[in-house]
Design a protein around this motif. Structure first.
Motif, PDB file in Angstrom:
ATOM      1  N   PRO A 176      12.761 -59.606  51.473  1.00 44.13           N
ATOM      2  CA  PRO A 176      11.800 -59.837  52.560  1.00 44.13           C
ATOM      3  C   PRO A 176      10.365 -59.922  52.042  1.00 44.13           C
ATOM      4  O   PRO A 176      10.035 -59.393  50.979  1.00 44.13           O
ATOM      5  CB  PRO A 176      11.985 -58.602  53.454  1.00 44.13           C
ATOM      6  CG  PRO A 176      12.431 -57.531  52.506  1.00 44.13           C
ATOM      7  CD  PRO A 176      13.301 -58.231  51.497  1.00 44.13           C
ATOM      8  N   ILE A 177       9.533 -60.601  52.797  1.00 44.28           N
ATOM      9  CA  ILE A 177       8.110 -60.666  52.487  1.00 44.28           C
ATOM     10  C   ILE A 177       7.441 -59.480  53.177  1.00 44.28           C
ATOM     11  O   ILE A 177       7.346 -59.430  54.397  1.00 44.28           O
ATOM     12  CB  ILE A 177       7.496 -61.988  52.967  1.00 44.28           C
ATOM     13  CG1 ILE A 177       8.114 -63.156  52.193  1.00 44.28           C
ATOM     14  CG2 ILE A 177       5.982 -61.981  52.801  1.00 44.28           C
ATOM     15  CD1 ILE A 177       7.593 -64.513  52.609  1.00 44.28           C
ATOM     16  N   THR A 178       7.012 -58.520  52.396  1.00 45.07           N
ATOM     17  CA  THR A 178       6.445 -57.289  52.942  1.00 45.07           C
ATOM     18  C   THR A 178       4.923 -57.388  53.076  1.00 45.07           C
ATOM     19  O   THR A 178       4.293 -58.281  52.505  1.00 45.07           O
ATOM     20  CB  THR A 178       6.790 -56.096  52.041  1.00 45.07           C
ATOM     21  OG1 THR A 178       6.192 -56.297  50.753  1.00 45.07           O
ATOM     22  CG2 THR A 178       8.305 -55.951  51.885  1.00 45.07           C
ATOM     23  N   GLU A 179       4.347 -56.448  53.791  1.00 46.36           N
ATOM     24  CA  GLU A 179       2.894 -56.406  53.951  1.00 46.36           C
ATOM     25  C   GLU A 179       2.179 -56.218  52.609  1.00 46.36           C
ATOM     26  O   GLU A 179       1.190 -56.916  52.335  1.00 46.36           O
ATOM     27  CB  GLU A 179       2.509 -55.272  54.915  1.00 46.36           C
ATOM     28  CG  GLU A 179       1.013 -55.152  55.192  1.00 46.36           C
ATOM     29  CD  GLU A 179       0.483 -56.235  56.104  1.00 46.36           C
ATOM     30  OE1 GLU A 179      -0.750 -56.367  56.208  1.00 46.36           O
ATOM     31  OE2 GLU A 179       1.304 -56.947  56.715  1.00 46.36           O
ATOM     32  N   PRO A 180       2.638 -55.306  51.725  1.00 49.45           N
ATOM     33  CA  PRO A 180       1.994 -55.193  50.413  1.00 49.45           C
ATOM     34  C   PRO A 180       2.031 -56.494  49.619  1.00 49.45           C
ATOM     35  O   PRO A 180       1.073 -56.841  48.924  1.00 49.45           O
ATOM     36  CB  PRO A 180       2.790 -54.088  49.721  1.00 49.45           C
ATOM     37  CG  PRO A 180       3.320 -53.251  50.842  1.00 49.45           C
ATOM     38  CD  PRO A 180       3.648 -54.244  51.916  1.00 49.45           C
ATOM     39  N   PHE A 181       3.150 -57.219  49.704  1.00 52.32           N
ATOM     40  CA  PHE A 181       3.246 -58.490  48.995  1.00 52.32           C
ATOM     41  C   PHE A 181       2.250 -59.496  49.572  1.00 52.32           C
ATOM     42  O   PHE A 181       1.573 -60.215  48.825  1.00 52.32           O
ATOM     43  CB  PHE A 181       4.663 -59.044  49.081  1.00 52.32           C
ATOM     44  CG  PHE A 181       4.823 -60.411  48.481  1.00 52.32           C
ATOM     45  CD1 PHE A 181       4.940 -60.562  47.103  1.00 52.32           C
ATOM     46  CD2 PHE A 181       4.822 -61.548  49.270  1.00 52.32           C
ATOM     47  CE1 PHE A 181       5.068 -61.814  46.525  1.00 52.32           C
ATOM     48  CE2 PHE A 181       4.940 -62.806  48.716  1.00 52.32           C
ATOM     49  CZ  PHE A 181       5.070 -62.939  47.335  1.00 52.32           C
ATOM     50  N   ILE A 182       2.175 -59.562  50.908  1.00 55.22           N
ATOM     51  CA  ILE A 182       1.206 -60.452  51.561  1.00 55.22           C
ATOM     52  C   ILE A 182      -0.197 -60.146  51.059  1.00 55.22           C
ATOM     53  O   ILE A 182      -0.981 -61.056  50.737  1.00 55.22           O
ATOM     54  CB  ILE A 182       1.269 -60.290  53.092  1.00 55.22           C
ATOM     55  CG1 ILE A 182       2.573 -60.884  53.654  1.00 55.22           C
ATOM     56  CG2 ILE A 182       0.057 -60.940  53.761  1.00 55.22           C
ATOM     57  CD1 ILE A 182       2.636 -62.382  53.649  1.00 55.22           C
ATOM     58  N   ASN A 183      -0.533 -58.874  50.980  1.00 52.87           N
ATOM     59  CA  ASN A 183      -1.869 -58.478  50.542  1.00 52.87           C
ATOM     60  C   ASN A 183      -2.128 -58.893  49.100  1.00 52.87           C
ATOM     61  O   ASN A 183      -3.246 -59.272  48.752  1.00 52.87           O
ATOM     62  CB  ASN A 183      -2.053 -56.966  50.701  1.00 52.87           C
ATOM     63  CG  ASN A 183      -2.129 -56.543  52.158  1.00 52.87           C
ATOM     64  OD1 ASN A 183      -2.486 -57.331  53.033  1.00 52.87           O
ATOM     65  ND2 ASN A 183      -1.778 -55.299  52.436  1.00 52.87           N
ATOM     66  N   ARG A 184      -1.105 -58.815  48.259  1.00 53.39           N
ATOM     67  CA  ARG A 184      -1.263 -59.248  46.863  1.00 53.39           C
ATOM     68  C   ARG A 184      -1.587 -60.744  46.797  1.00 53.39           C
ATOM     69  O   ARG A 184      -2.452 -61.178  46.028  1.00 53.39           O
ATOM     70  CB  ARG A 184       0.013 -58.972  46.071  1.00 53.39           C
ATOM     71  CG  ARG A 184       0.210 -57.524  45.644  1.00 53.39           C
ATOM     72  CD  ARG A 184       1.549 -57.344  44.954  1.00 53.39           C
ATOM     73  NE  ARG A 184       1.768 -55.953  44.597  1.00 53.39           N
ATOM     74  CZ  ARG A 184       1.711 -55.481  43.359  1.00 53.39           C
ATOM     75  NH1 ARG A 184       1.417 -56.291  42.368  1.00 53.39           N
ATOM     76  NH2 ARG A 184       1.935 -54.214  43.111  1.00 53.39           N
ATOM     77  N   VAL A 185      -0.880 -61.532  47.602  1.00 54.59           N
ATOM     78  CA  VAL A 185      -1.112 -62.980  47.617  1.00 54.59           C
ATOM     79  C   VAL A 185      -2.527 -63.281  48.086  1.00 54.59           C
ATOM     80  O   VAL A 185      -3.243 -64.101  47.516  1.00 54.59           O
ATOM     81  CB  VAL A 185      -0.080 -63.693  48.520  1.00 54.59           C
ATOM     82  CG1 VAL A 185      -0.398 -65.180  48.630  1.00 54.59           C
ATOM     83  CG2 VAL A 185       1.331 -63.492  47.977  1.00 54.59           C
ATOM     84  N   VAL A 186      -2.939 -62.581  49.148  1.00 55.91           N
ATOM     85  CA  VAL A 186      -4.268 -62.794  49.719  1.00 55.91           C
ATOM     86  C   VAL A 186      -5.363 -62.440  48.711  1.00 55.91           C
ATOM     87  O   VAL A 186      -6.300 -63.211  48.484  1.00 55.91           O
ATOM     88  CB  VAL A 186      -4.436 -61.966  51.009  1.00 55.91           C
ATOM     89  CG1 VAL A 186      -5.894 -61.986  51.482  1.00 55.91           C
ATOM     90  CG2 VAL A 186      -3.533 -62.510  52.110  1.00 55.91           C
ATOM     91  N   VAL A 187      -5.237 -61.268  48.085  1.00 56.18           N
ATOM     92  CA  VAL A 187      -6.274 -60.787  47.166  1.00 56.18           C
ATOM     93  C   VAL A 187      -6.301 -61.593  45.878  1.00 56.18           C
ATOM     94  O   VAL A 187      -7.361 -61.994  45.397  1.00 56.18           O
ATOM     95  CB  VAL A 187      -6.058 -59.289  46.857  1.00 56.18           C
ATOM     96  CG1 VAL A 187      -6.968 -58.849  45.717  1.00 56.18           C
ATOM     97  CG2 VAL A 187      -6.322 -58.457  48.096  1.00 56.18           C
ATOM     98  N   ASN A 188      -5.130 -61.873  45.305  1.00 61.74           N
ATOM     99  CA  ASN A 188      -5.077 -62.475  43.979  1.00 61.74           C
ATOM    100  C   ASN A 188      -5.160 -63.997  43.974  1.00 61.74           C
ATOM    101  O   ASN A 188      -5.560 -64.587  42.970  1.00 61.74           O
ATOM    102  CB  ASN A 188      -3.801 -62.038  43.256  1.00 61.74           C
ATOM    103  CG  ASN A 188      -3.792 -60.554  42.956  1.00 61.74           C
ATOM    104  OD1 ASN A 188      -4.804 -59.998  42.560  1.00 61.74           O
ATOM    105  ND2 ASN A 188      -2.658 -59.902  43.152  1.00 61.74           N
ATOM    106  N   LEU A 189      -4.787 -64.641  45.084  1.00 62.26           N
ATOM    107  CA  LEU A 189      -4.818 -66.102  45.129  1.00 62.26           C
ATOM    108  C   LEU A 189      -5.881 -66.646  46.073  1.00 62.26           C
ATOM    109  O   LEU A 189      -6.113 -67.850  46.114  1.00 62.26           O
ATOM    110  CB  LEU A 189      -3.445 -66.657  45.529  1.00 62.26           C
ATOM    111  CG  LEU A 189      -2.269 -66.307  44.612  1.00 62.26           C
ATOM    112  CD1 LEU A 189      -1.013 -67.040  45.063  1.00 62.26           C
ATOM    113  CD2 LEU A 189      -2.586 -66.640  43.162  1.00 62.26           C
ATOM    114  N   GLY A 190      -6.526 -65.758  46.842  1.00 62.52           N
ATOM    115  CA  GLY A 190      -7.560 -66.215  47.752  1.00 62.52           C
ATOM    116  C   GLY A 190      -7.026 -66.949  48.972  1.00 62.52           C
ATOM    117  O   GLY A 190      -7.739 -67.748  49.596  1.00 62.52           O
ATOM    118  N   VAL A 191      -5.779 -66.681  49.334  1.00 62.02           N
ATOM    119  CA  VAL A 191      -5.160 -67.341  50.493  1.00 62.02           C
ATOM    120  C   VAL A 191      -5.560 -66.619  51.773  1.00 62.02           C
ATOM    121  O   VAL A 191      -5.688 -65.389  51.802  1.00 62.02           O
ATOM    122  CB  VAL A 191      -3.621 -67.342  50.338  1.00 62.02           C
ATOM    123  CG1 VAL A 191      -2.946 -67.956  51.560  1.00 62.02           C
ATOM    124  CG2 VAL A 191      -3.223 -68.092  49.083  1.00 62.02           C
TER     125      VAL A 191
END
Length: 232
Positions: free
Chosen positions: A51-66
């Motif tokens: 599953p796509i978890t909230e911590p994973f979402i946050n990693r994508v947002v912070v590290n990729l600027g999405v």
């Protein structure tokens, strides 16, 4: 690549993640490295086995600027600044054609992703031309008051990667990358134990930290402090 047509990608977070992955034009292993996640876990997420978890979402947002709203709900565009795609600066020779040092939208003390993977074309805010500031030197933001008065909260610093992390200029200020976080500190020698170092804050309200030298993953020497107001 323009992203103005992306609102049609609305099926779900997994579909939007796959879209970002396709934009990156990287292998799954390199894409996983950008997000700071194990490649096997990345593969399982992309195939729907994890599953796509909230911590994973946050990693994508912070590290990729999405954009988080776009990734979660499909609202808006993937990159709020319309920067286009996920590109590592060293992958794009044109990124080196610059007027001054690149200023990155990166809080150097936030997150645990290796800084080297965060220096992307998408993260560049602009450039700054100052005497004695090399165009090859990244400029990043610092939050917190542990290094006051030299580095006020919100200041920008120019940093230089140190190839040999065992070669420390004692008493100098560094960005110190550890496994779980990054710090901006003065590094002092531990006289009692040569296998350890002392991370010193200039703000007297903060205590010194004594850590094992082996815990240091990477070092960046702080070459200069830039008044953040001058970047407006």
């Amino acid at each position: 690549m323009e992203t103005s047509n992306v609102p049609e990608i609305t099926a779900g977070p997994l579909d939007r993640l796959k879209y970002i992955y396709s934009l990156s034009r990287k292998t799954q292993a390199r894409f996983a490295k950008l997000i700071n996640i194990d490649p096997s876990s990345m593969s399982k997420i992309l195939t729907g086995k994890m599953p796509i978890t909230e911590p994973f979402i946050n990693r994508v947002v912070v590290n990729l600027g999405v954009s988080k709203q776009w990734l979660l709900n499909g609202e808006g565009v993937p990159f709020e600044k319309n920067t286009g795609t996920v590109i590592e600066a060293d992958d794009d020779p044109a990124a080196l054609a610059r007027k001054g040092a690149p200023v990155y939208d990166i809080d150097v003390t936030a997150g645990c992703m290796p800084l080297s993977s965060r220096f992307t074309a998408a993260a560049i805010l602009g450039y700054i031309d100052m005497p004695n500031l090399s165009p090859e030197t990244p400029v990043v933001r610092v939050s917190g008051d542990s290094m006051v008065p030299r580095i006020p909260d919100g200041s920008y610093i120019a940093i230089r990667p140190i190839k040999d992390k065992d070669m420390i200029a004692w008493g100098s200020t560094y960005v110190v990358e550890l496994e779980d976080y990054r710090l901006v500190k003065v590094i002092r020698k531990c006289k009692e134990d040569s296998t350890k170092i002392i991370l010193h804050s200039l703000n007297p309200d903060y205590d010194d930290m004594e850590i094992n030298r082996s815990a240091v993953l990477r070092l960046y020497l702080v070459e200069s402090v830039v008044n953040y107001q001058s970047l407006a």
